[in-house]
Design a protein around this motif. Structure first.
Motif, PDB file in Angstrom:
ATOM      1  N   CYS A 109       5.486   6.642   1.222  1.00  0.00           N
ATOM      2  CA  CYS A 109       6.623   7.581   1.845  1.00  0.00           C
ATOM      3  C   CYS A 109       6.122   8.695   2.950  1.00  0.00           C
ATOM      4  O   CYS A 109       6.502   9.078   3.846  1.00  0.00           O
ATOM      5  CB  CYS A 109       7.377   8.627   0.793  1.00  0.00           C
ATOM      6  SG  CYS A 109       6.363   9.319  -0.130  1.00  0.00           S
ATOM      7  N   TRP A 110       4.642   8.948   2.710  1.00  0.00           N
ATOM      8  CA  TRP A 110       3.822  10.138   3.515  1.00  0.00           C
ATOM      9  C   TRP A 110       3.398   9.574   4.826  1.00  0.00           C
ATOM     10  O   TRP A 110       3.168  10.282   5.799  1.00  0.00           O
ATOM     11  CB  TRP A 110       2.739  10.618   2.782  1.00  0.00           C
ATOM     12  CG  TRP A 110       3.335  11.519   1.595  1.00  0.00           C
ATOM     13  CD1 TRP A 110       4.603  11.984   1.411  1.00  0.00           C
ATOM     14  CD2 TRP A 110       2.511  12.044   0.617  1.00  0.00           C
ATOM     15  NE1 TRP A 110       4.437  12.753   0.179  1.00  0.00           N
ATOM     16  CE2 TRP A 110       3.202  12.946  -0.518  1.00  0.00           C
ATOM     17  CE3 TRP A 110       1.178  11.750   0.328  1.00  0.00           C
ATOM     18  CZ2 TRP A 110       2.877  13.169  -1.502  1.00  0.00           C
ATOM     19  CZ3 TRP A 110       0.495  12.361  -1.173  1.00  0.00           C
ATOM     20  CH2 TRP A 110       1.416  13.012  -1.798  1.00  0.00           C
ATOM     21  N   LEU A 111       3.878   8.106   5.007  1.00  0.00           N
ATOM     22  CA  LEU A 111       3.611   7.709   6.391  1.00  0.00           C
ATOM     23  C   LEU A 111       4.624   7.996   7.374  1.00  0.00           C
ATOM     24  O   LEU A 111       4.428   7.613   8.575  1.00  0.00           O
ATOM     25  CB  LEU A 111       3.379   6.021   6.314  1.00  0.00           C
ATOM     26  CG  LEU A 111       2.352   5.402   5.561  1.00  0.00           C
ATOM     27  CD1 LEU A 111       2.303   4.039   5.477  1.00  0.00           C
ATOM     28  CD2 LEU A 111       1.130   6.094   5.950  1.00  0.00           C
ATOM     29  N   GLY A 150       2.871 -11.816   4.670  1.00  0.00           N
ATOM     30  CA  GLY A 150       2.618 -10.274   4.588  1.00  0.00           C
ATOM     31  C   GLY A 150       3.955  -9.650   4.482  1.00  0.00           C
ATOM     32  O   GLY A 150       4.928 -10.051   5.123  1.00  0.00           O
ATOM     33  N   ILE A 151       4.102  -9.024   3.516  1.00  0.00           N
ATOM     34  CA  ILE A 151       5.091  -7.863   3.187  1.00  0.00           C
ATOM     35  C   ILE A 151       4.544  -6.558   2.838  1.00  0.00           C
ATOM     36  O   ILE A 151       3.562  -6.346   2.197  1.00  0.00           O
ATOM     37  CB  ILE A 151       5.924  -8.463   2.003  1.00  0.00           C
ATOM     38  CG1 ILE A 151       6.527 -10.001   2.137  1.00  0.00           C
ATOM     39  CG2 ILE A 151       7.068  -7.492   1.750  1.00  0.00           C
ATOM     40  CD1 ILE A 151       6.725 -10.654   0.864  1.00  0.00           C
ATOM     41  N   VAL A 152       5.532  -5.560   3.278  1.00  0.00           N
ATOM     42  CA  VAL A 152       4.993  -4.151   2.971  1.00  0.00           C
ATOM     43  C   VAL A 152       6.154  -3.409   2.153  1.00  0.00           C
ATOM     44  O   VAL A 152       7.196  -3.635   2.395  1.00  0.00           O
ATOM     45  CB  VAL A 152       4.795  -3.328   4.234  1.00  0.00           C
ATOM     46  CG1 VAL A 152       4.466  -1.780   3.958  1.00  0.00           C
ATOM     47  CG2 VAL A 152       3.550  -3.807   5.117  1.00  0.00           C
ATOM     48  N   ILE A 153       5.708  -2.734   1.136  1.00  0.00           N
ATOM     49  CA  ILE A 153       6.560  -1.833   0.536  1.00  0.00           C
ATOM     50  C   ILE A 153       6.117  -0.288   0.559  1.00  0.00           C
ATOM     51  O   ILE A 153       4.967   0.129   0.569  1.00  0.00           O
ATOM     52  CB  ILE A 153       6.722  -2.238  -1.013  1.00  0.00           C
ATOM     53  CG1 ILE A 153       7.436  -3.510  -1.097  1.00  0.00           C
ATOM     54  CG2 ILE A 153       7.433  -1.205  -1.838  1.00  0.00           C
ATOM     55  CD1 ILE A 153       7.434  -4.162  -2.581  1.00  0.00           C
ATOM     56  N   HIS A 154       7.146   0.561   0.899  1.00  0.00           N
ATOM     57  CA  HIS A 154       6.702   2.154   0.994  1.00  0.00           C
ATOM     58  C   HIS A 154       7.293   2.678  -0.356  1.00  0.00           C
ATOM     59  O   HIS A 154       8.494   3.074  -0.389  1.00  0.00           O
ATOM     60  CB  HIS A 154       7.312   2.380   2.166  1.00  0.00           C
ATOM     61  CG  HIS A 154       6.714   2.057   3.389  1.00  0.00           C
ATOM     62  ND1 HIS A 154       5.294   2.098   4.090  1.00  0.00           N
ATOM     63  CD2 HIS A 154       7.170   1.127   4.483  1.00  0.00           C
ATOM     64  CE1 HIS A 154       5.060   1.732   5.241  1.00  0.00           C
ATOM     65  NE2 HIS A 154       6.303   1.081   5.602  1.00  0.00           N
ATOM     66  N   PRO A 155       6.684   2.747  -1.329  1.00  0.00           N
ATOM     67  CA  PRO A 155       7.219   3.555  -2.417  1.00  0.00           C
ATOM     68  C   PRO A 155       7.547   4.956  -2.158  1.00  0.00           C
ATOM     69  O   PRO A 155       6.813   5.617  -1.180  1.00  0.00           O
ATOM     70  CB  PRO A 155       6.192   3.434  -3.292  1.00  0.00           C
ATOM     71  CG  PRO A 155       5.069   2.526  -3.246  1.00  0.00           C
ATOM     72  CD  PRO A 155       5.263   2.483  -1.618  1.00  0.00           C
ATOM     73  N   ALA A 156       8.711   5.695  -2.769  1.00  0.00           N
ATOM     74  CA  ALA A 156       8.952   7.020  -2.700  1.00  0.00           C
ATOM     75  C   ALA A 156       7.989   7.458  -3.416  1.00  0.00           C
ATOM     76  O   ALA A 156       7.056   7.053  -4.035  1.00  0.00           O
ATOM     77  CB  ALA A 156      10.307   7.329  -2.852  1.00  0.00           C
ATOM     78  N   MET A 157       7.989   8.803  -3.847  1.00  0.00           N
ATOM     79  CA  MET A 157       7.374   9.478  -4.815  1.00  0.00           C
ATOM     80  C   MET A 157       7.441   9.066  -6.221  1.00  0.00           C
ATOM     81  O   MET A 157       8.667   9.373  -6.578  1.00  0.00           O
ATOM     82  CB  MET A 157       7.534  10.996  -4.578  1.00  0.00           C
ATOM     83  CG  MET A 157       7.100  11.557  -3.311  1.00  0.00           C
ATOM     84  SD  MET A 157       6.986  13.142  -2.893  1.00  0.00           S
ATOM     85  CE  MET A 157       5.584  13.980  -3.558  1.00  0.00           C
ATOM     86  N   VAL A 158       6.388   8.573  -6.709  1.00  0.00           N
ATOM     87  CA  VAL A 158       6.687   7.681  -8.088  1.00  0.00           C
ATOM     88  C   VAL A 158       6.466   8.513  -9.302  1.00  0.00           C
ATOM     89  O   VAL A 158       5.631   9.353  -9.299  1.00  0.00           O
ATOM     90  CB  VAL A 158       5.802   6.442  -8.004  1.00  0.00           C
ATOM     91  CG1 VAL A 158       6.039   5.893  -9.508  1.00  0.00           C
ATOM     92  CG2 VAL A 158       5.918   5.498  -6.763  1.00  0.00           C
ATOM     93  N   TYR A 159       7.539   8.635 -10.270  1.00  0.00           N
ATOM     94  CA  TYR A 159       7.370   9.323 -11.077  1.00  0.00           C
ATOM     95  C   TYR A 159       7.828   8.754 -12.348  1.00  0.00           C
ATOM     96  O   TYR A 159       8.445   7.602 -12.511  1.00  0.00           O
ATOM     97  CB  TYR A 159       8.448  10.683 -11.193  1.00  0.00           C
ATOM     98  CG  TYR A 159       9.995  10.239 -11.213  1.00  0.00           C
ATOM     99  CD1 TYR A 159      10.420  10.447 -12.789  1.00  0.00           C
ATOM    100  CD2 TYR A 159      10.622   9.777 -10.651  1.00  0.00           C
ATOM    101  CE1 TYR A 159      11.758  10.074 -12.868  1.00  0.00           C
ATOM    102  CE2 TYR A 159      12.090   9.288 -10.763  1.00  0.00           C
ATOM    103  CZ  TYR A 159      12.417   9.569 -11.996  1.00  0.00           C
ATOM    104  OH  TYR A 159      13.893   9.235 -12.402  1.00  0.00           O
ATOM    105  N   GLU A 160       7.346   9.417 -13.627  1.00  0.00           N
ATOM    106  CA  GLU A 160       7.743   9.134 -15.040  1.00  0.00           C
ATOM    107  C   GLU A 160       8.232  10.438 -15.437  1.00  0.00           C
ATOM    108  O   GLU A 160       7.656  11.557 -14.982  1.00  0.00           O
ATOM    109  CB  GLU A 160       6.985   8.319 -15.821  1.00  0.00           C
ATOM    110  CG  GLU A 160       6.499   7.114 -15.540  1.00  0.00           C
ATOM    111  CD  GLU A 160       5.436   6.441 -16.137  1.00  0.00           C
ATOM    112  OE1 GLU A 160       4.677   7.109 -16.865  1.00  0.00           O
ATOM    113  OE2 GLU A 160       5.441   5.024 -16.104  1.00  0.00           O
ATOM    114  N   PRO A 161       8.838  10.724 -16.513  1.00  0.00           N
ATOM    115  CA  PRO A 161       9.550  11.745 -17.155  1.00  0.00           C
ATOM    116  C   PRO A 161       8.431  13.072 -17.151  1.00  0.00           C
ATOM    117  O   PRO A 161       8.675  14.046 -16.534  1.00  0.00           O
ATOM    118  CB  PRO A 161      10.064  11.730 -18.180  1.00  0.00           C
ATOM    119  CG  PRO A 161      10.929  10.673 -18.237  1.00  0.00           C
ATOM    120  CD  PRO A 161       9.552   9.709 -17.483  1.00  0.00           C
TER     121      PRO A 161
END
Length: 292
Positions: A109-111, A150-161
């Protein structure tokens, strides 16, 4: 499929490995230590000894694989050089595979930089934070390669509780008088639970078209102050209101990459929902924090 996973014992990687195995895929995971190898075996994956910092030691001996999922990054000052060297060695090695493999590269996400009031999508021009600018030519290289799909995934900020991007808040809730928030309580974070982003990687592995990119945001934006206050309330931190610190302060403490904590963003995961049928289920982080 037989998938080769880089970073398979990290927060995202562990969830992805478990998800792939649950879906019946065969997983080989790169392991740079005996502990990492043991963790991969516990998940049901086959470890391959090696380190992303020295790909020449293992890339030439890869077994037959159908796909690569690259999620490895240690956030140190050498991460750009390490990733470039990795692709320099790994892409030619993949060209010798009997079947052209799929290759999922992890952006982030910071990209997208500060989005303010705008809702960023996959069509939004990238304006990366300085610490991650090196990723842009890398993901372009993956998408343009003729030797892989090629495939790109942009994760958001990933959390667990109490983990991932929430880990610092969880620690400070019990160790400090107030939880620290970077820049302002109003700074917004796009979020995704580790299990939800894992399902997106698995779906993309199975059916995403070559050359496609997806933002993995289950929650478009949530104010960091609300997250901090949820932890303060749950753990009865002495001060409910967070302590505001500067991006310079957090960067000095953790590294330049940590300036992302002060980045105000809104990101859309609509494309992944629409095109791939992604259905994230963790949509109320404050309730999950309250249940800790």
């Amino acid at each position: 499929m037989r998938a080769f996973v880089l970073g398979g014992t990290g927060l995202i990687g562990s969830a992805v490995v478990r998800e792939l195995i649950a879906r019946g895929h065969d997983v080989i995971g790169l392991a740079r230590s005996d502990a990492s190898a043991a963790t991969l075996r516990q998940f049901g994956a086959t470890p391959l000894a090696g380190d992303i910092a020295s790909p020449e030691r293992w890339a030439g001996s890869l077994p037959r694989i159908d796909a690569v999922i690259h999620m490895a990054c240690d956030f140190n000052t050498d991460m750009a050089a390490i990733d470039r060297r990795l692709l320099d060695v790994l892409l030619p090695a993949l060209a010798t595979q009997p079947v052209r493999p799929r290759f999922i590269y992890t952006g982030g996400c910071w990209l997208f930089g500060e989005t303010g009031g705008e809702l960023a999508t996959e069509a939004t021009p990238l304006q990366p934070l300085a610490a991650f600018a090196w990723m842009v030519p890398q993901l372009a290289r993956v998408l343009a390669s003729r030797d892989i799909d090629g495939i790109v995934i942009h994760p958001a900020m990933v959390y667990e509780p109490a983990g991932g991007v929430f880990r610092r808040f969880a620690h400070e809730a019990v160790e400090r008088d107030a939880i620290r928030v970077v820049e302002s309580e109003a700074v917004r974070w796009p979020l995704v639970h580790a299990d939800d982003i894992a399902s997106l990687y698995a779906i993309a592995l199975e059916c995403a078209p070559k050359g496609s990119s997806y933002i993995g945001a289950a929650i478009e934006a949530l104010a960091a102050g609300r997250i901090a206050r949820a932890f303060a309330k749950r753990f009865r931190t002495r001060q409910l209101a967070p302590e505001i610190i500067s991006t310079d302060a957090i960067a000095a403490e953790l590294g330049e990459w940590a300036r992302g904590y002060g980045c105000d963003q809104r990101l859309s995961g609509a494309k992944a929902r629409r095109d791939l049928g992604w259905q994230p289920t963790h949509l109320d982080p404050e309730r999950e924090i309250a249940g800790l």
